[in-house]
Design a protein around this motif. Structure first.
Motif, PDB file in Angstrom:
ATOM      1  N   THR A 137       7.717  -0.934   6.316  1.00  0.00           N
ATOM      2  CA  THR A 137       7.476   0.356   5.682  1.00  0.00           C
ATOM      3  C   THR A 137       8.806   0.938   5.225  1.00  0.00           C
ATOM      4  N   GLN A 190       1.388   5.589   0.675  1.00  0.00           N
ATOM      5  CA  GLN A 190       0.989   6.762   1.455  1.00  0.00           C
ATOM      6  C   GLN A 190       1.574   8.008   0.787  1.00  0.00           C
ATOM      7  N   TRP A 220       6.621   8.118  -2.769  1.00  0.00           N
ATOM      8  CA  TRP A 220       5.606   7.407  -2.010  1.00  0.00           C
ATOM      9  C   TRP A 220       6.219   6.633  -0.835  1.00  0.00           C
ATOM     10  N   THR A 241       0.851  -1.180   0.000  1.00  0.00           N
ATOM     11  CA  THR A 241       0.000   0.000   0.000  1.00  0.00           C
ATOM     12  C   THR A 241       0.893   1.238   0.000  1.00  0.00           C
ATOM     13  N   ASP A 278       0.046  11.299   1.633  1.00  0.00           N
ATOM     14  CA  ASP A 278      -0.509  12.457   2.329  1.00  0.00           C
ATOM     15  C   ASP A 278       0.617  13.190   3.067  1.00  0.00           C
TER      16      ASP A 278
END
Length: 492
Positions: A208, A133, A178, A131, A135
């Protein structure tokens, strides 16, 4: 049984706009809403403000697809993929590809379990996926210019309505990309006695990379003293378990109990540019960093001095433990003490109904999370100096050094406080009714009347007002309100 196969594909486009009305109203009034034939403002009219001069925008574009395959209604395969682009990143870094795959085995459908009535469900699950991120909290992270909103930055450019306008560059990072999280998951769903007892278990490992975090930077490196960067890698491992029981299911009675618990352990595994430790963003006192990311330590760990206390257990202001034993308190005496993330969380809920009456409630718990009590620090009396002949022999004895440690009093572990809690989020009591005001063929009115209370109580040893702080810092004096609600639903 026949096999089943389906494919889904799609495209998503998002365009979000941001306006800065405060800036445009104070700096850019346009024409008056009421004017005479000559253009003069009419009495009693108000200004109309142009909000188009100060704005930001974000574009997010996504291509996605999913394929499901079911073999004999027992073996289930799912593949998904997303190709996402965000305008928050510079050219060459805007797009990210995020695939995922999952497999499930309905063991209950196998011949050796299908006729075992005591087991109503048994499924094993395996999953892997990525996934993204994006933001960053800002419309752009490429080279842009902002129009000043501060009266401290006034400079006439062009005269007229432009008087007072100052363009200044924003901090930016053309290498930003990202943040990506890769997850491996194993799950088990188990049901017994026609689902009167249900167990759900998940164990996971998450990695991550390109972690997005705002960190301090040297003066002159960019147009600010901090910058959002891809700072390194973080791993999380843990498990989640939930048990739901419905021990009573009769004509008049229904009882359902549910409990869940989760454990998570995280640590920083790598930092960019060869760093071993970087500031994590939380600040205290005069912009002093209080949380750090360090390789081998949990993310957002507090990095503070160890407070010294007197014989009565009261903190001696500005006096810290000389941990390295060199006779003075300096930066080398700081240590890592706790972090903002709770290793254990859980919850409990129940629902009881008797005929038309029902009662339900939800509880949540968090164990081992710590909060920096910024409000208490701001109100602390830092002028009380350490007594050189007092409780701890390694207190700083020179007044100049003592004053230095007093100025850094916000970095004491005294303000890093245990914020474990048990909360009752809500309680609801309701009554369901039918056929109210029934007359002849008219069936009447059905509905429900209920009373509820939210934020019922909190049990905690935390010394501040609210132990649940997602940022890890408590700086507010406004408590969460307790809400009482009386409601009525009617069906005609």
């Amino acid at each position: 049984k026949a096999n089943h196969f389906d494919i889904t594909a799609g495209y998503e486009y998002s365009h979000m706009k941001y306006w800065g009305n405060k800036w445009s109203r104070t700096m850019y009034p346009s024409t008056f809403e009421g004017t005479s034939d000559t253009g003069a403002p009419l009495a009693g009219t108000q200004k109309a403000y142009d909000t188009s001069r100060w704005r930001g925008q974000v574009y997010i574009v996504s291509w996605y697809g999913r394929a499901n395959y079911s073999l004999l209604d027992r073996y289930l395969l799912t593949f998904t993929a997303r190709y996402d682009g965000s305008s928050r990143f510079a050219d060459g870094h805007r797009w990210g590809f995020f695939p995922a795959a999952a497999f499930a085995w309905r063991v209950k459908e196998e011949s050796f379990l299908k006729d075992v009535n005591a087991i109503s469900d048994l499924k094993l699950r395996l999953g892997w996926g990525k996934t993204g991120q994006q933001d960053t909290g800002k419309p752009y992270y490429t080279a842009t210019y902002a129009k000043s909103t501060s009266e401290h930055f006034l400079y006439p450019i062009g005269g007229g309505d432009n008087t007072g306008l100052l363009y200044r560059p924003n901090a930016y990072n053309d290498d930003l990309t990202w943040e990506t999280t890769t997850t491996w998951n194993f799950g088990l769903d188990y049901g017994m006695f026609d689902q009167r007892l249900v167990l759900n278990f998940d164990a996971y490992y998450r990695k991550t990379t390109d972690l997005l975090s705002e960190t301090g930077i040297p003066a002159g490196m960019n147009f600010d003293n901090s910058l959002l960067r891809n700072t390194g890698s973080l791993e999380n491992k843990g498990f989640e378990v939930a048990v739901t029981g419905r021990p009573i299911q009769t004509k008049d009675w229904f009882v359902e109990l549910s409990v869940n618990a989760a454990y998570n352990k995280n640590k920083i595994t790598e930092l960019a540019s060869g760093y071993d430790m970087i500031a994590a963003g939380m600040k205290a006192g005069q912009d002093a960093p209080v949380t750090y990311h360090k390789v081998g330590m949990p993310a957002n760990s507090f990095y503070v001095w160890q407070q010294v206390y007197d014989e009565n257990g009261r903190p001696i202001m500005g006096c810290y433990v000389d941990r390295d034993g060199n006779g003075s308190v300096d930066e080398n005496d700081k240590y890592f003490y706790k972090n903002i993330v709770a290793p254990w969380t859980g919850g409990f809920s129940f629902k009881v109904s008797y005929k038309n009456w029902d009662l339900g409630s939800n509880f949540r718990a968090s164990f081992g999370n710590y909060v920096y009590n910024g409000y208490a620090q701001g109100k602390a009396n830092t002028s009380v100096l350490c007594n050189p002949k007092g409780y701890y022999q390694n207190c700083t004895k020179e007044l100049t050094a003592l004053r230095w440690t007093s100025d850094n009093y916000p970095l004491s572990d005294y303000f890093v406080q245990n914020a474990s809690f048990l909360k009752c989020d809500n309680i609801t009591l309701g009554y369901n009714f039918n056929n109210l005001l029934q007359m002849g063929k008219y069936k009447g009115i059905s509905g429900r009347i209920y009373a509820s209370c939210s934020n019922v109580f909190t049990i905690t040893k935390y010394k501040g007002l609210e132990p649940e702080q997602t940022s890890g810092k408590d700086s507010s004096v406004y408590p969460r309100c307790r809400t009482f609600l009386l409601g009525l639903n009617l069906n005609f």
